[in-house]
Enzyme design. Structure first.
Site, PDB file in Angstrom:
ATOM      1  N   GLY A  92       0.833  -1.220   0.000  1.00 34.98           N
ATOM      2  CA  GLY A  92       0.000   0.000   0.000  1.00 34.98           C
ATOM      3  C   GLY A  92       0.856   1.254   0.000  1.00 34.98           C
ATOM      4  O   GLY A  92       0.478   2.286   0.571  1.00 34.98           O
ATOM      5  N   LEU A 140       1.639   3.500  -2.139  1.00 35.14           N
ATOM      6  CA  LEU A 140       1.276   4.736  -2.851  1.00 35.14           C
ATOM      7  C   LEU A 140       0.240   5.564  -2.097  1.00 35.14           C
ATOM      8  O   LEU A 140      -0.215   6.591  -2.582  1.00 35.14           O
ATOM      9  CB  LEU A 140       0.732   4.397  -4.248  1.00 35.14           C
ATOM     10  N   GLY A 141      -0.131   5.122  -0.915  1.00 32.69           N
ATOM     11  CA  GLY A 141      -1.152   5.832  -0.149  1.00 32.69           C
ATOM     12  C   GLY A 141      -0.582   6.995   0.641  1.00 32.69           C
ATOM     13  O   GLY A 141       0.580   7.387   0.477  1.00 32.69           O
ATOM     14  N   GLN A 142      -1.419   7.539   1.532  1.00 30.52           N
ATOM     15  CA  GLN A 142      -1.043   8.750   2.290  1.00 30.52           C
ATOM     16  C   GLN A 142       0.205   8.506   3.155  1.00 30.52           C
ATOM     17  O   GLN A 142       1.117   9.329   3.171  1.00 30.52           O
ATOM     18  CB  GLN A 142      -2.231   9.178   3.174  1.00 30.52           C
ATOM     19  N   ASP A 170       2.175  -1.778  -4.358  1.00 30.83           N
ATOM     20  CA  ASP A 170       0.784  -1.345  -4.241  1.00 30.83           C
ATOM     21  C   ASP A 170      -0.013  -2.081  -5.318  1.00 30.83           C
ATOM     22  O   ASP A 170       0.555  -2.730  -6.208  1.00 30.83           O
ATOM     23  CB  ASP A 170       0.675   0.179  -4.448  1.00 30.83           C
ATOM     24  N   TYR A 202     -14.475  -1.088   9.370  1.00 28.64           N
ATOM     25  CA  TYR A 202     -13.063  -0.695   9.527  1.00 28.64           C
ATOM     26  C   TYR A 202     -12.569  -1.067  10.927  1.00 28.64           C
ATOM     27  O   TYR A 202     -11.521  -1.699  11.089  1.00 28.64           O
ATOM     28  CB  TYR A 202     -12.969   0.810   9.302  1.00 28.64           C
ATOM     29  N   LYS A 262      -9.733  -3.658  12.320  1.00 30.23           N
ATOM     30  CA  LYS A 262      -8.568  -3.195  13.084  1.00 30.23           C
ATOM     31  C   LYS A 262      -8.427  -3.975  14.394  1.00 30.23           C
ATOM     32  O   LYS A 262      -7.335  -4.379  14.769  1.00 30.23           O
ATOM     33  CB  LYS A 262      -8.644  -1.684  13.344  1.00 30.23           C
TER      34      LYS A 262
HETATM   35  P1  NAD Z   1      -4.423   5.012   1.824  1.00 30.92           P
HETATM   36  O1  NAD Z   1      -5.836   4.675   1.536  1.00 30.92           O
HETATM   37  O2  NAD Z   1      -3.930   6.377   1.519  1.00 30.92           O
HETATM   38  O3  NAD Z   1      -3.463   3.973   1.088  1.00 30.92           O
HETATM   39  C1  NAD Z   1      -3.733   2.599   1.077  1.00 30.92           C
HETATM   40  C2  NAD Z   1      -3.057   2.016  -0.148  1.00 30.92           C
HETATM   41  O4  NAD Z   1      -3.377   0.634  -0.197  1.00 30.92           O
HETATM   42  C3  NAD Z   1      -3.540   2.648  -1.471  1.00 30.92           C
HETATM   43  O5  NAD Z   1      -2.448   3.137  -2.203  1.00 30.92           O
HETATM   44  C4  NAD Z   1      -4.211   1.475  -2.195  1.00 30.92           C
HETATM   45  O6  NAD Z   1      -4.008   1.480  -3.598  1.00 30.92           O
HETATM   46  C5  NAD Z   1      -3.533   0.277  -1.540  1.00 30.92           C
HETATM   47  N1  NAD Z   1      -4.315  -0.951  -1.639  1.00 30.92           N
HETATM   48  C6  NAD Z   1      -5.659  -1.088  -1.537  1.00 30.92           C
HETATM   49  N2  NAD Z   1      -5.984  -2.391  -1.716  1.00 30.92           N
HETATM   50  C7  NAD Z   1      -4.824  -3.059  -1.900  1.00 30.92           C
HETATM   51  C8  NAD Z   1      -4.517  -4.425  -2.137  1.00 30.92           C
HETATM   52  N3  NAD Z   1      -5.465  -5.354  -2.236  1.00 30.92           N
HETATM   53  N4  NAD Z   1      -3.212  -4.764  -2.274  1.00 30.92           N
HETATM   54  C9  NAD Z   1      -2.244  -3.834  -2.197  1.00 30.92           C
HETATM   55  N5  NAD Z   1      -2.477  -2.520  -2.008  1.00 30.92           N
HETATM   56  C10 NAD Z   1      -3.763  -2.148  -1.856  1.00 30.92           C
HETATM   57  O7  NAD Z   1      -4.148   4.641   3.348  1.00 30.92           O
HETATM   58  P2  NAD Z   1      -3.097   5.301   4.349  1.00 30.92           P
HETATM   59  O8  NAD Z   1      -3.720   6.520   4.889  1.00 30.92           O
HETATM   60  O9  NAD Z   1      -1.756   5.369   3.746  1.00 30.92           O
HETATM   61  O10 NAD Z   1      -3.149   4.229   5.524  1.00 30.92           O
HETATM   62  C11 NAD Z   1      -2.268   3.125   5.565  1.00 30.92           C
HETATM   63  C12 NAD Z   1      -2.632   2.272   6.761  1.00 30.92           C
HETATM   64  O11 NAD Z   1      -2.623   3.088   7.943  1.00 30.92           O
HETATM   65  C13 NAD Z   1      -4.033   1.652   6.710  1.00 30.92           C
HETATM   66  O12 NAD Z   1      -4.006   0.394   7.326  1.00 30.92           O
HETATM   67  C14 NAD Z   1      -4.867   2.591   7.548  1.00 30.92           C
HETATM   68  O13 NAD Z   1      -5.982   1.937   8.100  1.00 30.92           O
HETATM   69  C15 NAD Z   1      -3.870   2.983   8.605  1.00 30.92           C
HETATM   70  N6  NAD Z   1      -4.222   4.254   9.240  1.00 30.92           N
HETATM   71  C16 NAD Z   1      -4.225   5.399   8.496  1.00 30.92           C
HETATM   72  C17 NAD Z   1      -4.583   6.607   9.112  1.00 30.92           C
HETATM   73  C18 NAD Z   1      -4.637   7.895   8.339  1.00 30.92           C
HETATM   74  O14 NAD Z   1      -5.150   8.897   8.881  1.00 30.92           O
HETATM   75  N7  NAD Z   1      -4.107   7.949   7.108  1.00 30.92           N
HETATM   76  C19 NAD Z   1      -4.920   6.614  10.477  1.00 30.92           C
HETATM   77  C20 NAD Z   1      -4.929   5.401  11.179  1.00 30.92           C
HETATM   78  C21 NAD Z   1      -4.548   4.232  10.548  1.00 30.92           C
HETATM   79  C1  AKB Z   2      -9.860   7.169   8.951  1.00 32.09           C
HETATM   80  O1  AKB Z   2     -10.450   8.239   9.183  1.00 32.09           O
HETATM   81  O2  AKB Z   2     -10.408   6.145   8.520  1.00 32.09           O
HETATM   82  C2  AKB Z   2      -8.397   7.102   9.270  1.00 32.09           C
HETATM   83  C3  AKB Z   2      -8.189   6.591  10.638  1.00 32.09           C
HETATM   84  C4  AKB Z   2      -8.217   7.502  11.787  1.00 32.09           C
HETATM   85  O3  AKB Z   2      -8.026   5.414  10.824  1.00 32.09           O
HETATM   86  N1  AKB Z   2      -7.832   8.405   9.059  1.00 32.09           N
END
Ligand code: NAD
Ligand code: AKB
Length: 321
Positions: free
Chosen positions: A8, A10-12, A34, A142, A146
């Site tokens: 994953g 390419l995500g945030q 990703d 979600y 988790k």
């Molecule tokens: P995001 O949605 O920005 O990125 C997730 C990435 O996963 C995307 O690039 C997507 O293309 C990829 N993806 C989706 N399905 C996939 C698959 N089957 N195989 C491979 N890749 C796949 O998420 P993020 O914000 O980078 O979060 C990453 C992790 O951190 C997640 O588990 C999220 O629950 C956790 N998290 C994020 C936040 C937040 O605020 N960003 C807060 C708490 C927890």
């Molecule tokens: C969401 O809002 O889903 C995420 C998180 C707090 O897990 N940013």
């Protein structure tokens, strides 16, 4: 030195974690992966990239075997709002994906990072100074994934001696990549809209208080936990971490100190509001502070100043403005 796989990527989070890891350890050691193809302007620097669908066990196993992976940062998931739209897909990506990663880690003796969330708590959890160990009965898909993910990490650590480590992250604020469909996304969108239009329509109500963190602190926390002395870690499911706790109205006030004309209005989305109302208002992260010396650098004031200056630098403002 075995390599590091980031799913994953390419995500945030991955968009900032991967360049940081590459800078620290060398670009060739970090395998970004990703489901998506890399966009030309991906902010992740040079280095290897693999298409890996985490729901496909052989794709994970093959990537781990071929690249001689020793550490997996498993970021692939559906976030809270998207998971509520597609609960079946969310279960598959969030749970099958984690199971496949843990199985690969068991077979190839890898260390695993799992990002849990404030979403792992629910309406029956104490909402203020939410303890490290407390009631976890989330009411979202979600959250269900988790909590289950935390338990699975605990199980693999206890049963198979896999070195699992996790964080319960709050809403993350960043400028490198857009957020991926969460409930806390407003705290990112508000900056782009403030710089572009001096106006933002918020989908959460003005008094919705949630924990938040600026991405540089989140990346630092992830790396610090992964490098911490294993003997000091009391929890293998996930540690509470936080940096600040604010409402949309308070964030708007902080932005107004830099953009006095900034205006916010509220058009509440009942689905995301219900999710936010079921989450903690503030976490107690003392276990993380005690066990691996966690402490954040940014508060709402310093984060807002930095986000605004970087948003302006990135030309989020309309052309000619
Ligand atoms: P995001 O949605 O920005 O990125 C997730 C990435 O996963 C995307 O690039 C997507 O293309 C990829 N993806 C989706 N399905 C996939 C698959 N089957 N195989 C491979 N890749 C796949 O998420 P993020 O914000 O980078 O979060 C990453 C992790 O951190 C997640 O588990 C999220 O629950 C956790 N998290 C994020 C936040 C937040 O605020 N960003 C807060 C708490 C927890
Ligand atoms: C969401 O809002 O889903 C995420 C998180 C707090 O897990 N940013």
């Amino acid at each position: 030195m075995r390599r590091i796989l980031v799913t994953g990527a390419l995500g945030q989070i991955g968009s900032e974690l991967v360049p940081t890891l590459r800078e620290r350890l060398g670009a060739e050691r970090i395998i970004a992966s990703d489901l998506r193809t890399v966009p030309p302007q991906a902010p992740m620097g040079q280095g290897p990239y693999e298409h890996v669908d985490c729901t496909q066990p052989y794709q994970i196993l093959e990537a781990v075997r071929r690249h001689e992976i020793g550490v997996i940062y498993h970021l692939a998931a559906l976030l809270s709002a998207r998971a509520e739209e597609q609960p079946q897909v969310a279960w598959s990506v969030n749970m099958d994906g984690l199971y496949n990663v843990l199985e690969a880690a068991r077979q190839y003796r890898c260390q695993v990072f799992f990002p849990s969330s404030i979403g792992a708590f629910g309406p029956s959890t104490p909402r203020d100074r939410t303890p490290q160990v407390t009631i976890q009965r989330p009411t979202t898909m979600y959250g269900v994934t988790k909590v289950s993910g935390e338990l699975l990490c605990d199980y693999y650590a206890a049963r198979f001696d896999v070195d699992t480590r996790g964080l319960r992250l709050p809403g993350l604020i960043s400028h490198a990549a857009p957020p991926g469909g969460g409930t806390t996304d407003y705290a990112v969108e508000i900056f782009r809209q403030a710089v572009r239009y001096e106006h933002y329509t918020c989908y959460l109500g003005p008094q919705t208080r949630l924990d938040m963190m600026y991405m540089p602190d989140a990346v630092a926390a992830i790396i610090k936990l992964m490098e911490a002395d294993a003997a000091r870690l009391r929890y293998r499911n996930a540690y509470n971490v936080t940096a600040m706790s604010f409402t949309p109205a308070e964030l708007a006030d902080a932005i107004r100190r830099h953009i006095p004309a900034f205006a916010i209005e509220y058009r509440v989305d009942p689905v995301r509001q219900a999710i936010a109302d079921s989450w903690p208002r503030s976490l107690d992260d003392s276990a993380a502070r005690d066990d691996w010396n966690w402490s954040p650098r940014f508060d709402i004031k310093t984060m807002t100043a930095d986000m605004l200056s970087r948003s302006i630098e990135k030309r989020w403002a309309p052309k000619g403005a």
